[in-house]
Design an enzyme around this catalytic site. Structure first.
Site, short mmCIF file in Angstrom:
data_model
loop_
_atom_site.label_atom_id
_atom_site.label_comp_id
_atom_site.label_asym_id
_atom_site.label_seq_id
_atom_site.Cartn_x
_atom_site.Cartn_y
_atom_site.Cartn_z
N SER A 140 0.99 -1.10 -0.14
CA SER A 140 0.11 0.25 0.07
C SER A 140 0.91 1.19 0.04
O SER A 140 1.86 1.11 0.33
CB SER A 140 -0.90 -0.19 1.28
OG SER A 140 -1.35 1.35 1.56
N TYR B 38 -2.16 -0.43 10.37
CA TYR B 38 -2.36 -0.76 9.08
C TYR B 38 -1.02 -0.51 8.09
O TYR B 38 -0.64 -1.31 7.59
CB TYR B 38 -3.41 0.18 8.16
CG TYR B 38 -3.55 -0.40 6.73
CD1 TYR B 38 -4.19 -1.65 6.62
CD2 TYR B 38 -3.22 0.62 5.78
CE1 TYR B 38 -4.37 -1.71 5.05
CE2 TYR B 38 -3.49 0.25 4.63
CZ TYR B 38 -4.01 -1.11 4.08
OH TYR B 38 -4.14 -1.37 2.94
#
Length: 257
Positions: A142, A155
């Protein structure tokens, strides 16, 4: 639909988290390009639905219910699959919070899937590929592994680990003919995003959708099909000189803000 490109003909392609969103788009794309796609998803019904859709389109697919956080479950599924040509580690979960608002249980939950789960699939997947002397791995990281994002402590931590695992596997198995890369998407418009907006901002859905879209300099979110297109290239023989790379798929987010 059938693709004019058959870059994955006679190849087994394992895609985790392929029951929806990005994973489903990747499964469809690789199947359309001739691959025998093996869907792994913790939601058995969702995985079976995508599998049936692919088969109805005249392509090849199989589905297994699998919790990638469970070592024995992953071992069993990979034993059943046997030879693997391409492994795509897409499954992952999200969390919103800073280091102060992230509880130990939150951290453990994300670690179990986003780090331990990816490790499990790499552990058994690389072993299968090494026996054959070839293979391609693509991990979904990501932009959170590349830049600081507000309220994404846990995250970001897990996606940073995915990027590090990508580099480690790429380095360690060069001599075994295994390539390993990762994609680093910005916000991609999936049902998960719509659900997050509806839950977090009731009555303000369109406003927040527009705001989240505008966070990418290009002015919109990406699509699952755009991720699938890049994934297909990176995993194909056309990208045979590429390993240990991280591709930003971010509408300019990392460099043009």
């Amino acid at each position: 639909m059938k693709s004019n490109l058959l870059r994955f003909e006679n190849r087994t392609v394992v895609v985790t988290g392929a029951g929806s969103g990005i994973g489903a788009a990747i499964a469809r794309r690789f199947a359309a390009e001739g691959g025998r796609v093996v869907i792994l998803d913790s939601n058995a019904d969702a995985g079976e639905a995508i599998c049936a859709e692919i088969i109805a389109a005249g392509n090849l697919a199989a589905s297994h219910s699998c919790d990638i956080a469970d070592t024995d479950a992953v071992r069993s599924v990979f034993d059943q699959i046997g030879d693997i040509d391409v492994l795509i580690n897409n499954a992952g979960i999200a969390h919103v919070g800073t280091v102060l608002t992230t509880e130990p249980a939150d951290l453990d939950r994300l670690y179990a899937v986003n780090v331990r789960g990816v490790y499990h699939c790499l552990h058994f997947g690389v072993a299968a590929m090494r026996k054959r002397g070839s293979g391609v791995i693509l991990n979904l990281a990501s932009i959170a592994s590349r830049v600081g994002l507000a309220d994404r402590f846990a995250y970001s931590m897990t996606k940073g680990a995915v990027l590090a695992m990508t580099l480690s596997v790429a380095k360690d198995f060069l001599a075994d003919g295994i390539r390993c890369n990762c994609l680093c998407p910005a916000r991609i418009h999936t049902p998960f995003v719509d659900g997050f907006i509806a839950k977090s901002y009731p009555g303000r859905e369109q406003e927040m959708f527009d705001r989240l879209s505008a966070a990418q300099p290009i002015g919109r979110m990406g699509t699952p099909d755009e991720v699938a297109s890049l994934a297909a290239y990176v995993c194909s023989d056309e990208a045979g000189f590429i390993t240990g790379a991280a591709y930003d798929l971010d509408g300019g987010f990392c460099n043009l803000r």
